[in-house]
Scaffold this active site. Structure first.
Site, PDB file in Angstrom:
ATOM      1  CG  HIS A   1     -19.835 148.931 -11.539  1.00 54.34           C
ATOM      2  ND1 HIS A   1     -18.895 148.001 -11.914  1.00 54.34           N
ATOM      3  CD2 HIS A   1     -20.461 148.418 -10.452  1.00 54.34           C
ATOM      4  CE1 HIS A   1     -18.957 146.968 -11.093  1.00 54.34           C
ATOM      5  NE2 HIS A   1     -19.880 147.202 -10.189  1.00 54.34           N
TER       6      HIS A   1
ATOM      7  CG  ASP B   1     -20.346 148.930  -3.855  1.00 58.19           C
ATOM      8  OD1 ASP B   1     -19.513 148.021  -3.993  1.00 58.19           O
ATOM      9  OD2 ASP B   1     -21.576 148.740  -3.890  1.00 58.19           O
TER      10      ASP B   1
ATOM     11  CB  VAL C   1      -6.172 131.874   1.429  1.00 58.34           C
ATOM     12  CG1 VAL C   1      -7.228 131.089   0.659  1.00 58.34           C
ATOM     13  CG2 VAL C   1      -6.799 132.990   2.255  1.00 58.34           C
TER      14      VAL C   1
ATOM     15  CG  ASP D   1     -16.519 147.375 -13.913  1.00 57.83           C
ATOM     16  OD1 ASP D   1     -17.680 146.934 -13.908  1.00 57.83           O
ATOM     17  OD2 ASP D   1     -16.245 148.556 -13.649  1.00 57.83           O
ATOM     18  CG  HIS D   2     -20.534 142.795 -12.912  1.00 54.59           C
ATOM     19  ND1 HIS D   2     -20.215 143.368 -11.705  1.00 54.59           N
ATOM     20  CD2 HIS D   2     -21.850 143.066 -13.113  1.00 54.59           C
ATOM     21  CE1 HIS D   2     -21.268 143.949 -11.194  1.00 54.59           C
ATOM     22  NE2 HIS D   2     -22.283 143.795 -12.024  1.00 54.59           N
TER      23      HIS D   2
END
Length: 486
Positions: A237, A232, A90, A174-175
């Site tokens: 989250h 993290d 990449v 942001d899952h």
């Protein structure tokens, strides 16, 4: 379920852990559901010098355990027919030739570039895509966290991506925002009149948000050393969950209307002074112990972790929101690794009744609370008290339970599945806007700076426990305790 528009999705880092565990299974599920048009394509790009056949064999072997009973050989063949593989570096502009030739056949369809790589490559990939003329008006880019390690580095990454993509084309994922209970929290708050009068300081005693992991760093000690639990997990989250709990009702479900209200919450968080960091935060690091009955090593014994490391694997924070709705209501956030169970939940603790008319019958009963659980099960429980059968007025805790698996027989979408579909359709509501992200970094930076300047080590906690004792003390000073009963 509505069919998606025709699309090409390019997965940079296509042989990586995220692609194999989450992204490819999510796309498979949509092929299985019949929402992916026949002509849509998935183009996986990675360093490994694999043939298409070898990549598909690797993908099937790796993805199958994550599909479980949903795996079907015929469906997988239909899914695999849509996949191409591009071995490429990449960082080398010449590597984009074959990719560009494939994409050039369909210049008008939706293009989703998913950066499932280290953020160190985001700028380079964006520059090469731009130089090769592969970014169209119908393109979107999905970027994974962590976006930087502080406010300045976050801005640098956003600037680099923003040179080639407009803000409306950038999907910062942001899952946790794609999880079904989080969606139901929005529905609960803004689709019902019942809770709105009580969703404020007069009736809410405190709010607790917990995201606990049983896992350790799982061989990623070198990565985690430069990250830690605050960067993290909490900076993204947990703060996003806090925003959904605390935001004002938006005027509509328009993406910017929702994100404007979330931004107001982030900007209303009480800033930290060095004294506040000492009084309102706890950082911990797990030592050897046992999780799920099995012995586990301490953090400093993990591969890639520096001896004497001061990286936190646990963090608890008392946050305060300086608005009329929430003034005086503490929001407690905690997250950690090597905890007793895998758990993600939001707990809204309501105040006690103003006058207890039942006397001793009310002793030992807790105040009403609403628990929104995201894992391991997905549910909402409203805890009340009711009279036990019999001639005495004895009150007993009961709860109303909305178990999504029982109430709704339809298959629930995984978080990445929902968010990938939203990215393809161009729906930004569940993605983080740049100003939101910068406001979150601005709030946590004083904590990072104070910890870096301090000579104190993170407080030790035994693996398999709920964190250091100081975490419980953080609440007990307000006469409160973490919810650890349900």
């Amino acid at each position: 379920m509505k069919t998606l528009p025709d699309f090409d999705m390019v997965l940079f880092g296509g042989t990586g852990d995220l692609a194999m565990r989450k992204l490819l299974p999510a796309l498979y599920q949509q092929v299985r559901a019949g929402t992916v048009p026949q002509g849509s394509r998935i183009l996986a790009a990675a360093r490994k010098p694999l043939s298409r056949e070898a990549f598909l064999e690797l993908a099937e072997t790796t993805c199958r355990p994550f599909l479980g009973a949903d795996y079907d050989a015929d469906t997988w063949r239909a899914f695999a027919a849509r996949i191409s593989y591009f071995p490429m570096d990449v960082q080398a502009g010449a590597s984009y030739g074959a990719l560009g030739a494939a994409l050039g056949l369909h210049p008008d369809r939706v293009r989703v570039f998913y950066y499932s790589t280290s953020p160190d490559f985001f700028a380079t990939i964006s520059d090469h895509l731009g130089a090769a003329g592969l970014i169209t008006e119908a393109s979107r880019v999905v970027v994974e966290k962590p976006l930087g390690h502080d406010l300045d580095s976050s801005r640098e990454i956003n600037d680099a991506v923003g040179r080639h993509f407009a803000e409306r084309q950038i999907f910062r994922i942001d899952h946790y925002l794609g999880k079904e209970p989080v969606q139901n929290l929005l529905a609960l708050r803004f689709g019902n009149v019942l809770f709105e009068p009580m969703w404020r300081r007069e009736w809410v005693q405190d709010v607790q948000i917990t995201v606990a992991e049983q896992l350790g760093v799982e061989g990623r000690g070198d990565f985690y050393e430069g990250t830690g639990a605050l960067r993290d997990m909490l900076q993204n989250h947990l703060l996003q969950l806090l925003c959904i709990v605390a935001m004002e009702p938006p005027p509509s479900s328009d993406p910017d209307a929702v994100r404007d209200e979330k931004l107001k919450v982030l900007r209303s968080l009480k800033p930290f002074t060095p004294a506040d960091v000492a009084a309102r935060t706890v950082r911990g690091q797990y030592k050897a112990g046992a999780v799920a009955g099995a012995p586990v090593a301490g953090y400093v014994e993990e591969p890639g972790v520096a001896p004497g490391s001061r990286t936190e694997t646990f963090v608890a924070v008392k946050a305060e929101i300086e608005t009329w709705r929430w003034a005086g209501v503490p929001f407690f956030l905690r997250t950690g690794k090597r905890m007793p169970e895998k758990l993600a939940e939001i707990v809204i603790n309501f105040r006690q009744v103003p006058h207890a008319i039942f006397g001793e019958a009310t002793q030992g009963t807790r105040s009403n609370r609403l628990i929104i659980r995201m894992q391991p099960d997905e549910s909402m429980r409203l805890h009340l008290v009711a009279k036990q059968p019999g001639d005495a007025m004895a009150l007993h805790p009961v709860h109303l339970n909305l178990d999504f698996s029982e109430s709704f027989r339809a298959r629930r979408l995984e978080a990445y599945e929902r968010l990938l579909m939203d990215a393809i359709r161009g729906r930004l509501t569940l993605f983080v806007r740049r100003d939101e992200q910068e406001a979150a970094w601005r709030w946590v930076e004083p904590i990072l700076e104070s910890w870096a300047a301090s000579e104190d080590r993170p407080k030790a906690y035994t693996a398999g426990s709920w964190g250091p004792a100081a975490s419980s003390a953080l609440l007990s000073r307000d006469g409160l305790a973490w919810n650890e009963e349900d």
